[in-house]
Design an enzyme around this catalytic site. Structure first.
Site, short mmCIF file in Angstrom:
data_model
loop_
_atom_site.label_atom_id
_atom_site.label_comp_id
_atom_site.label_asym_id
_atom_site.label_seq_id
_atom_site.Cartn_x
_atom_site.Cartn_y
_atom_site.Cartn_z
CG ASP A 24 -2.01 1.02 1.15
OD1 ASP A 24 -2.38 1.42 0.03
OD2 ASP A 24 -2.50 1.45 2.22
N GLY A 25 0.32 2.31 -0.61
CA GLY A 25 0.97 3.62 -0.54
C GLY A 25 1.51 4.13 -1.87
CG ASN A 26 1.82 1.48 -5.17
OD1 ASN A 26 2.72 1.29 -4.38
ND2 ASN A 26 1.28 0.52 -5.91
NE ARG A 28 -1.40 6.77 1.24
CZ ARG A 28 -1.51 5.91 2.24
NH1 ARG A 28 -1.27 6.30 3.46
NH2 ARG A 28 -1.87 4.67 1.98
CG HIS A 41 -0.58 2.05 -9.20
ND1 HIS A 41 -0.75 1.71 -7.88
CD2 HIS A 41 -1.68 2.78 -9.55
CE1 HIS A 41 -1.89 2.23 -7.44
NE2 HIS A 41 -2.46 2.89 -8.43
CB THR A 70 -13.36 -7.65 -3.89
OG1 THR A 70 -13.23 -7.46 -2.47
CG2 THR A 70 -13.05 -9.09 -4.24
CG ASN A 72 -8.01 -1.93 -4.78
OD1 ASN A 72 -7.11 -2.75 -4.54
ND2 ASN A 72 -8.24 -0.92 -3.95
CD1 TRP A 73 -13.27 -5.10 -8.55
CD2 TRP A 73 -12.55 -4.55 -10.59
NE1 TRP A 73 -12.68 -6.22 -9.12
CE2 TRP A 73 -12.23 -5.91 -10.37
CE3 TRP A 73 -12.18 -3.97 -11.82
CZ2 TRP A 73 -11.57 -6.70 -11.30
CZ3 TRP A 73 -11.53 -4.75 -12.75
CH2 TRP A 73 -11.24 -6.10 -12.49
NE ARG A 75 -7.69 2.09 -5.34
CZ ARG A 75 -6.50 2.15 -4.79
NH1 ARG A 75 -5.45 2.44 -5.54
NH2 ARG A 75 -6.33 1.92 -3.50
NE ARG A 198 -7.90 1.68 5.54
CZ ARG A 198 -7.65 2.97 5.69
NH1 ARG A 198 -7.82 3.55 6.86
NH2 ARG A 198 -7.24 3.70 4.67
C1 IPE Z 1 -5.46 -2.47 0.19
O1 IPE Z 1 -5.15 -1.15 -0.02
C2 IPE Z 1 -5.42 -3.22 -1.10
C3 IPE Z 1 -4.12 -3.37 -1.72
C4 IPE Z 1 -2.99 -2.90 -1.27
C5 IPE Z 1 -4.12 -4.11 -2.94
P1 IPE Z 1 -6.25 -0.03 -0.25
O2 IPE Z 1 -5.53 1.23 -0.48
O3 IPE Z 1 -7.22 -0.46 -1.27
O4 IPE Z 1 -6.99 -0.01 1.16
P2 IPE Z 1 -7.80 1.17 1.88
O5 IPE Z 1 -8.80 1.68 0.89
O6 IPE Z 1 -6.82 2.21 2.27
O7 IPE Z 1 -8.43 0.53 3.07
C1 IPE Z 2 -1.71 0.23 -3.29
O1 IPE Z 2 -1.43 1.59 -3.31
C2 IPE Z 2 -1.95 -0.35 -4.66
C3 IPE Z 2 -3.34 -0.80 -4.88
C4 IPE Z 2 -4.31 -0.75 -4.01
C5 IPE Z 2 -3.63 -1.34 -6.17
P1 IPE Z 2 -2.59 2.66 -3.30
O2 IPE Z 2 -2.99 2.94 -4.71
O3 IPE Z 2 -3.71 2.24 -2.42
O4 IPE Z 2 -1.86 3.91 -2.71
P2 IPE Z 2 -2.44 4.95 -1.66
O5 IPE Z 2 -2.88 4.16 -0.47
O6 IPE Z 2 -3.57 5.65 -2.33
O7 IPE Z 2 -1.29 5.84 -1.35
MG MG Z 3 -4.07 2.52 -0.44
#
Ligand code: IPE
Ligand code: IPE
Ligand code: MG
Length: 244
Positions: A24-26, A28, A41, A70, A72-73, A75, A198
């Site tokens: 997570d965090g790509n 940001r 990403h 499930t 992430n769709w 977005r 979380r």
């Molecule tokens: C969890 O991250 C899913 C993945 C890293 C693939 P999200 O960014 O989707 O989670 P939330 O929305 O912060 O809870």
């Molecule tokens: C995780 O990074 C990658 C996926 C959920 C696919 P995010 O895209 O959730 O990055 P943040 O949390 O918005 O920084």
């Molecule tokens: Mg995220």
């Protein structure tokens, strides 16, 4: 019970048998640099390769990475499309890359939702790596812990309906056997970079007694040394599983 590896000061440390990483965090990471989220990403996907190889080298038996949930769709279409493109590119590279690494690749999640060419690639990666004997790499894609439990419930209901299982015969093992991770040990350690406290629907059933380590580093910046630090901390934790 545990697996051991030598640390730099040559003390033995306990390695998790099954490590989960919520990548997570790509977004940001990219935003901080004034770049589009998709740039995060891309760098995150490169880091997935680096960290996966490192896990294999240090002897982690099972690694599960959370790549797409499930949820992430939800977005923007543009971001989802960019992610699908990256998955294709990386799976093609994985076919070559992980060959030499002796890594067996499995997918957790409902992959039937993906475009036919991506599904084909997923099947090919699973098939071509099926004889590998090293680390098992689970890539969680279109994965949701709740979705997985619903799938298990349906399978169990069907087995009861077909008369191959009784209601009294349903136990925890019955459910574990119906999950995508059937036959694998439960995760001992789950690392979440990006600082979010979380689960976000990751391995809900399997993580009942997993240790959690939340790290204040965004996934594209997550280094081998961050993993080493997490493994050190895991090694120091006292796990009781409800006992004393
Ligand atoms: C969890 O991250 C899913 C993945 C890293 C693939 P999200 O960014 O989707 O989670 P939330 O929305 O912060 O809870
Ligand atoms: C995780 O990074 C990658 C996926 C959920 C696919 P995010 O895209 O959730 O990055 P943040 O949390 O918005 O920084
Ligand atoms: Mg995220």
């Amino acid at each position: 019970m545990g697996l051991f590896s030598k640390t730099e000061d040559s003390k033995e440390r306990i390695l998790p048998k099954h490590l989960g990483i919520i990548m997570d965090g790509n977004g940001r990471w990219a935003k901080k640099r004034g770049l589009p989220r998709t740039a995060g990403h891309t760098v995150g996907a490169q880091n997935f390769r680096t960290i996966t190889k490192y896990c294999s080298n240090i002897g982690i038996p099972f690694l599960t990475v959370y790549a797409f949930s499930t949820e992430n769709w939800r977005r923007p279409q543009e971001e989802v499309s960019a992610l699908m493109k990256l998955f294709k590119q990386y799976l093609e590279e994985a076919l070559r890359d992980f060959q030499d690494e002796n890594i067996r690749v499995r997918f957790l999640g409902d992959t039937s939702a993906f475009a036919p060419d991506l599904q084909e690639l997923i099947a090919r990666v699973e098939h071509d790596s099926s004889s590998k004997t090293g680390m098992v790499l689970n890539i969680a894609m279109n994965y949701g812990g709740r979705d997985e439990i619903v799938m298990a419930a349906k399978q169990i209901a069907q087995q009861v309906k077909d008369g191959v299982l009784t209601v009294d015969g349903i136990c925890e093992e019955t459910i574990s056997r119906c999950l995508y991770t059937a036959g694998q040990p439960d995760p001992d350690l789950i690392i979440r970079p990006s600082g979010e406290n979380r689960i976000s629907n990751f391995l809900l059933w399997q993580s009942a007694y997993a240790e959690y380590i939340i790290m204040d580093v965004l996934w594209p910046d997550f280094k081998k040394s961050d993993l080493d630090n997490a493994l050190e901390e895991f090694s120091r934790r006292s796990r009781r599983f409800g006992g004393v």
